[in-house]
Design a protein around this motif. Structure first.
Motif, PDB file in Angstrom:
ATOM      1  N   GLY A   1      -2.056  -4.871   6.473  1.00 19.42           N
ATOM      2  CA  GLY A   1      -2.242  -3.661   5.679  1.00 19.42           C
ATOM      3  C   GLY A   1      -3.523  -2.930   6.018  1.00 19.42           C
TER       4      GLY A   1
ATOM      5  N   GLU B   1      -1.233  -8.590   2.449  1.00 21.23           N
ATOM      6  CA  GLU B   1      -0.742  -8.543   3.821  1.00 21.23           C
ATOM      7  C   GLU B   1      -1.906  -8.129   4.693  1.00 21.23           C
ATOM      8  OE1 GLU B   1       1.966  -9.585   5.000  1.00 21.23           O
ATOM      9  OE2 GLU B   1       3.090  -9.883   3.137  1.00 21.23           O
TER      10      GLU B   1
ATOM     11  N   ARG C   1       6.637  -3.112   8.883  1.00 24.19           N
ATOM     12  CA  ARG C   1       6.319  -3.816   7.638  1.00 24.19           C
ATOM     13  C   ARG C   1       7.394  -4.844   7.336  1.00 24.19           C
ATOM     14  NH1 ARG C   1       5.636   1.702   5.552  1.00 24.19           N
ATOM     15  NH2 ARG C   1       7.696   1.420   4.662  1.00 24.19           N
TER      16      ARG C   1
ATOM     17  N   VAL D   1       7.645  -4.720  -0.314  1.00 22.85           N
ATOM     18  CA  VAL D   1       6.707  -3.690  -0.774  1.00 22.85           C
ATOM     19  C   VAL D   1       7.221  -3.053  -2.067  1.00 22.85           C
ATOM     20  CG1 VAL D   1       5.843  -3.102   1.519  1.00 22.85           C
ATOM     21  CG2 VAL D   1       7.854  -1.917   0.631  1.00 22.85           C
TER      22      VAL D   1
ATOM     23  N   GLN E   1      -3.398  -0.837  -0.069  1.00 22.55           N
ATOM     24  CA  GLN E   1      -2.488  -1.195   1.019  1.00 22.55           C
ATOM     25  C   GLN E   1      -2.598  -2.659   1.430  1.00 22.55           C
ATOM     26  OE1 GLN E   1      -0.037   0.715   2.376  1.00 22.55           O
ATOM     27  NE2 GLN E   1      -0.602   1.872   0.551  1.00 22.55           N
TER      28      GLN E   1
ATOM     29  N   LYS F   1       3.152  -0.189  -1.440  1.00 30.66           N
ATOM     30  CA  LYS F   1       2.160  -1.256  -1.566  1.00 30.66           C
ATOM     31  C   LYS F   1       2.804  -2.622  -1.323  1.00 30.66           C
ATOM     32  CE  LYS F   1      -0.872  -3.411  -4.913  1.00 30.66           C
ATOM     33  NZ  LYS F   1      -1.895  -3.199  -5.908  1.00 30.66           N
ATOM     34  N   PRO F   2       2.200  -3.446  -0.453  1.00 28.92           N
ATOM     35  CA  PRO F   2       2.736  -4.797  -0.275  1.00 28.92           C
ATOM     36  C   PRO F   2       2.676  -5.556  -1.607  1.00 28.92           C
ATOM     37  CG  PRO F   2       1.067  -4.287   1.389  1.00 28.92           C
ATOM     38  CD  PRO F   2       1.012  -3.201   0.370  1.00 28.92           C
TER      39      PRO F   2
END
Ligand code: SF4
Length: 272
Positions: free
Chosen positions: A221, A218, A231, A235, A44, A213-214
Protein backbone atom coordinates in the motif's frame (compact mmCIF):
# COMPACT_ATOMS: atom_id res chain seq x y z
CA UNK A 1 18.55 -4.43 12.37
CA UNK A 2 15.46 -2.76 13.82
CA UNK A 3 12.30 -4.66 14.69
CA UNK A 4 10.53 -3.01 11.76
CA UNK A 5 12.52 -4.90 9.13
CA UNK A 6 12.63 -8.28 7.56
CA UNK A 7 15.53 -9.56 5.50
CA UNK A 8 13.75 -8.87 2.18
CA UNK A 9 12.70 -5.36 3.11
CA UNK A 10 13.74 -2.62 0.66
CA UNK A 11 13.44 0.90 2.03
CA UNK A 12 13.28 2.46 -1.45
CA UNK A 13 10.27 1.98 -3.77
CA UNK A 14 8.93 3.29 -7.05
CA UNK A 15 9.37 5.60 -8.77
CA UNK A 16 5.65 6.30 -8.45
CA UNK A 17 3.86 8.91 -10.53
CA UNK A 18 2.68 11.77 -8.37
CA UNK A 19 -0.10 13.90 -9.91
CA UNK A 20 1.54 16.90 -8.35
CA UNK A 21 5.30 16.31 -8.38
CA UNK A 22 6.02 14.03 -11.34
CA UNK A 23 8.22 10.97 -10.90
CA UNK A 24 8.82 10.45 -7.23
CA UNK A 25 11.15 7.89 -5.68
CA UNK A 26 9.80 6.80 -2.31
CA UNK A 27 11.84 6.32 0.83
CA UNK A 28 10.34 4.31 3.67
CA UNK A 29 12.05 5.12 7.00
CA UNK A 30 9.45 3.08 8.93
CA UNK A 31 9.73 -0.50 7.63
CA UNK A 32 7.47 -3.51 7.28
CA UNK A 33 5.31 -2.86 10.34
CA UNK A 34 3.00 0.08 9.67
CA UNK A 35 3.63 2.67 12.39
CA UNK A 36 1.86 5.99 12.72
CA UNK A 37 0.51 8.52 15.20
CA UNK A 38 -2.70 8.65 13.14
CA UNK A 39 -4.92 5.83 11.94
CA UNK A 40 -6.75 7.65 9.16
CA UNK A 41 -9.99 6.01 8.10
CA UNK A 42 -8.83 6.02 4.46
CA UNK A 43 -5.18 4.97 5.00
CA UNK A 44 -3.84 2.98 2.05
CA UNK A 45 -1.71 0.90 4.39
CA UNK A 46 -4.86 -0.57 5.94
CA UNK A 47 -5.39 -0.50 9.71
CA UNK A 48 -2.19 0.89 11.29
CA UNK A 49 -0.44 -1.89 13.23
CA UNK A 50 1.55 0.20 15.70
CA UNK A 51 -0.20 3.39 16.75
CA UNK A 52 2.38 5.51 18.50
CA UNK A 53 3.88 8.96 18.74
CA UNK A 54 7.24 7.56 19.89
CA UNK A 55 10.22 8.41 17.77
CA UNK A 56 12.72 5.61 17.20
CA UNK A 57 15.20 4.36 14.63
CA UNK A 58 12.95 2.07 12.64
CA UNK A 59 15.28 1.65 9.63
CA UNK A 60 19.01 2.41 10.00
CA UNK A 61 20.31 5.21 7.76
CA UNK A 62 22.99 2.88 6.31
CA UNK A 63 20.27 0.49 5.12
CA UNK A 64 18.41 3.32 3.34
CA UNK A 65 21.60 4.54 1.64
CA UNK A 66 22.55 1.03 0.58
CA UNK A 67 19.08 0.50 -0.94
CA UNK A 68 19.16 3.92 -2.59
CA UNK A 69 22.49 3.28 -4.34
CA UNK A 70 20.83 0.51 -6.34
CA UNK A 71 18.50 3.16 -7.88
CA UNK A 72 21.32 5.40 -9.19
CA UNK A 73 21.37 7.69 -11.17
CA UNK A 74 18.01 8.68 -9.59
CA UNK A 75 16.35 9.94 -12.76
CA UNK A 76 13.34 11.31 -10.89
CA UNK A 77 11.81 14.72 -10.15
CA UNK A 78 11.79 14.31 -6.39
CA UNK A 79 12.70 11.90 -3.61
CA UNK A 80 9.90 11.62 -1.07
CA UNK A 81 9.98 10.36 2.51
CA UNK A 82 6.67 8.69 3.20
CA UNK A 83 6.29 4.91 3.26
CA UNK A 84 4.75 2.67 5.88
CA UNK A 85 3.59 5.29 8.36
CA UNK A 86 4.56 8.71 9.67
CA UNK A 87 8.13 9.40 8.44
CA UNK A 88 8.93 12.02 11.09
CA UNK A 89 8.70 9.31 13.75
CA UNK A 90 12.12 8.20 12.45
CA UNK A 91 14.62 9.42 15.02
CA UNK A 92 17.31 9.43 12.31
CA UNK A 93 15.22 11.76 10.10
CA UNK A 94 17.85 14.52 9.96
CA UNK A 95 20.66 12.10 9.11
CA UNK A 96 18.52 10.42 6.44
CA UNK A 97 17.71 13.74 4.75
CA UNK A 98 21.30 15.01 4.92
CA UNK A 99 22.79 11.80 3.55
CA UNK A 100 20.24 11.41 0.74
CA UNK A 101 20.82 15.00 -0.34
CA UNK A 102 24.56 14.52 -0.34
CA UNK A 103 24.28 11.29 -2.34
CA UNK A 104 21.64 12.23 -4.93
CA UNK A 105 21.44 16.05 -5.12
CA UNK A 106 17.72 15.67 -5.86
CA UNK A 107 14.86 17.77 -4.41
CA UNK A 108 13.65 16.20 -1.18
CA UNK A 109 10.08 16.15 0.00
CA UNK A 110 8.56 14.88 3.26
CA UNK A 111 4.91 14.00 3.87
CA UNK A 112 3.81 14.48 7.46
CA UNK A 113 0.64 14.33 9.52
CA UNK A 114 2.00 17.21 11.66
CA UNK A 115 1.74 15.39 15.00
CA UNK A 116 5.49 15.83 15.59
CA UNK A 117 5.76 19.48 14.55
CA UNK A 118 5.76 20.59 18.19
CA UNK A 119 9.11 18.81 18.55
CA UNK A 120 12.03 21.22 17.81
CA UNK A 121 14.25 18.29 16.74
CA UNK A 122 11.78 17.32 14.04
CA UNK A 123 11.47 20.92 12.81
CA UNK A 124 15.26 21.24 12.65
CA UNK A 125 15.57 17.96 10.73
CA UNK A 126 12.94 19.11 8.23
CA UNK A 127 15.01 22.16 7.29
CA UNK A 128 17.08 19.71 5.20
CA UNK A 129 14.07 19.00 2.96
CA UNK A 130 12.99 21.28 0.12
CA UNK A 131 9.27 20.77 0.49
CA UNK A 132 6.96 19.60 3.26
CA UNK A 133 3.43 18.39 2.62
CA UNK A 134 1.35 18.65 5.77
CA UNK A 135 -1.81 16.60 6.12
CA UNK A 136 -4.79 18.47 7.55
CA UNK A 137 -8.11 16.64 7.25
CA UNK A 138 -9.92 18.24 10.18
CA UNK A 139 -10.76 21.66 11.55
CA UNK A 140 -12.41 20.49 14.79
CA UNK A 141 -11.55 18.00 17.51
CA UNK A 142 -14.54 15.91 16.59
CA UNK A 143 -13.51 15.70 12.92
CA UNK A 144 -9.93 14.90 13.94
CA UNK A 145 -11.13 12.00 16.13
CA UNK A 146 -13.43 10.65 13.41
CA UNK A 147 -11.15 10.95 10.34
CA UNK A 148 -7.55 10.99 11.56
CA UNK A 149 -8.02 8.96 14.76
CA UNK A 150 -4.79 10.15 16.45
CA UNK A 151 -2.93 7.99 18.91
CA UNK A 152 -1.79 9.16 21.34
CA UNK A 153 -4.65 11.66 21.44
CA UNK A 154 -3.76 15.16 20.31
CA UNK A 155 -6.10 18.14 20.19
CA UNK A 156 -6.65 20.15 17.06
CA UNK A 157 -5.24 23.18 18.90
CA UNK A 158 -1.97 21.37 19.65
CA UNK A 159 -1.73 20.13 16.07
CA UNK A 160 -2.50 23.57 14.66
CA UNK A 161 0.01 25.37 16.90
CA UNK A 162 2.75 23.06 15.65
CA UNK A 163 1.78 23.66 12.01
CA UNK A 164 1.66 27.46 12.41
CA UNK A 165 5.00 27.64 14.23
CA UNK A 166 6.61 25.39 11.65
CA UNK A 167 5.26 27.52 8.80
CA UNK A 168 6.79 30.64 10.39
CA UNK A 169 10.24 29.07 10.77
CA UNK A 170 10.62 26.89 7.70
CA UNK A 171 12.21 28.41 4.58
CA UNK A 172 11.16 25.71 2.08
CA UNK A 173 7.81 25.15 0.38
CA UNK A 174 4.83 24.15 2.54
CA UNK A 175 1.79 22.47 1.03
CA UNK A 176 -1.36 21.50 2.89
CA UNK A 177 -2.98 18.23 1.82
CA UNK A 178 -6.62 17.76 2.70
CA UNK A 179 -8.75 14.69 2.05
CA UNK A 180 -12.53 14.98 1.71
CA UNK A 181 -14.60 11.83 2.13
CA UNK A 182 -17.93 13.66 2.26
CA UNK A 183 -18.88 17.24 1.29
CA UNK A 184 -18.14 19.71 4.09
CA UNK A 185 -20.92 21.93 5.43
CA UNK A 186 -20.69 25.74 5.20
CA UNK A 187 -19.37 26.20 8.74
CA UNK A 188 -16.59 23.63 8.26
CA UNK A 189 -15.59 25.17 4.94
CA UNK A 190 -15.51 28.65 6.51
CA UNK A 191 -13.33 27.44 9.39
CA UNK A 192 -10.92 25.76 6.96
CA UNK A 193 -10.67 28.94 4.87
CA UNK A 194 -10.06 31.02 8.01
CA UNK A 195 -7.20 28.74 9.03
CA UNK A 196 -5.65 28.82 5.55
CA UNK A 197 -5.81 32.63 5.57
CA UNK A 198 -3.90 32.56 8.84
CA UNK A 199 -1.36 29.95 7.73
CA UNK A 200 -0.71 31.11 4.15
CA UNK A 201 0.72 27.83 2.82
CA UNK A 202 2.40 27.92 -0.61
CA UNK A 203 -0.37 25.73 -1.93
CA UNK A 204 -3.29 23.56 -0.95
CA UNK A 205 -3.99 20.14 -2.41
CA UNK A 206 -7.51 18.76 -2.17
CA UNK A 207 -8.00 15.02 -2.52
CA UNK A 208 -10.74 12.45 -2.27
CA UNK A 209 -9.95 8.74 -1.89
CA UNK A 210 -9.26 7.24 -5.31
CA UNK A 211 -8.16 3.85 -4.07
CA UNK A 212 -10.03 1.40 -1.84
CA UNK A 213 -8.63 0.71 1.62
CA UNK A 214 -7.00 -2.66 2.32
CA UNK A 215 -8.86 -4.49 5.09
CA UNK A 216 -5.61 -5.25 6.91
CA UNK A 217 -2.08 -3.93 6.65
CA UNK A 218 -0.73 -4.37 3.15
CA UNK A 219 2.91 -3.47 2.82
CA UNK A 220 2.47 -2.74 -0.89
CA UNK A 221 0.00 0.00 0.00
CA UNK A 222 2.99 2.35 0.34
CA UNK A 223 3.30 2.38 -3.51
CA UNK A 224 0.77 3.33 -6.15
CA UNK A 225 -1.71 0.50 -6.51
CA UNK A 226 -4.38 2.28 -8.48
CA UNK A 227 -5.07 -0.74 -10.71
CA UNK A 228 -7.20 -3.50 -9.28
CA UNK A 229 -4.81 -6.09 -10.80
CA UNK A 230 -2.06 -4.74 -8.51
CA UNK A 231 -4.15 -5.51 -5.44
CA UNK A 232 -4.45 -9.21 -4.76
CA UNK A 233 -5.90 -8.51 -1.30
CA UNK A 234 -9.34 -7.69 0.11
CA UNK A 235 -10.27 -4.02 0.14
CA UNK A 236 -13.12 -1.77 1.26
CA UNK A 237 -14.40 0.94 -1.10
CA UNK A 238 -14.32 4.34 0.57
CA UNK A 239 -16.73 7.24 0.41
CA UNK A 240 -15.58 10.01 -1.90
CA UNK A 241 -16.83 13.37 -3.07
CA UNK A 242 -17.66 14.16 -6.68
CA UNK A 243 -15.24 16.16 -8.87
CA UNK A 244 -17.82 18.99 -8.87
CA UNK A 245 -17.81 19.24 -5.07
CA UNK A 246 -14.02 19.09 -4.90
CA UNK A 247 -13.55 21.75 -7.57
CA UNK A 248 -16.23 24.07 -6.17
CA UNK A 249 -14.53 24.01 -2.75
CA UNK A 250 -11.13 24.54 -4.41
CA UNK A 251 -12.41 27.62 -6.26
CA UNK A 252 -13.96 29.01 -3.08
CA UNK A 253 -10.73 28.62 -1.09
CA UNK A 254 -8.66 30.14 -3.87
CA UNK A 255 -11.05 33.10 -4.32
CA UNK A 256 -11.11 33.89 -0.60
CA UNK A 257 -7.42 33.33 0.21
CA UNK A 258 -5.49 33.90 -3.02
CA UNK A 259 -3.65 30.63 -2.30
CA UNK A 260 -3.12 28.22 -5.19
CA UNK A 261 -5.44 25.21 -4.77
CA UNK A 262 -4.97 22.03 -6.77
CA UNK A 263 -7.32 19.06 -6.94
CA UNK A 264 -6.05 15.51 -7.31
CA UNK A 265 -7.26 13.74 -10.45
CA UNK A 266 -10.50 11.94 -9.67
CA UNK A 267 -11.57 8.51 -10.93
CA UNK A 268 -13.64 10.33 -13.55
CA UNK A 269 -10.37 11.70 -14.89
CA UNK A 270 -11.01 15.32 -13.95
CA UNK A 271 -7.95 17.07 -12.67
CA UNK A 272 -7.42 20.43 -11.16
S1 SF4 B 1 -1.08 9.77 8.50
FE1 SF4 B 1 -0.69 8.71 6.59
S2 SF4 B 1 0.26 6.76 7.20
FE2 SF4 B 1 -0.69 7.64 9.02
S3 SF4 B 1 -2.69 6.69 9.10
FE3 SF4 B 1 -2.92 8.64 8.01
S4 SF4 B 1 -2.73 8.15 5.83
FE4 SF4 B 1 -1.92 6.39 7.02
Amino acid sequence: MSSNQTTNFCSVYGPVSSWRYGRSLGIDPIGTVSTCSFNCVYCQLGEIEVKTGDRAIYVPTEKILEDLKAFAPWDVDVITLSGSGEPTLALNLKEILQEIKQLTHRPLSVLTNATTLNDPDVCEALTFADRISVKLDAVSDDQLRRVSRPHPPISLDQLWQGIVRFRQQYRGEVGIQTMLLTPWDEATQAEYIRRMQELQPDEIQLNTPTRPKPLKHEFEGRGDHSNASDRPYPVRVLKQVSPEVLHAFARKIQDRTGILVRCAPTPAGVSG
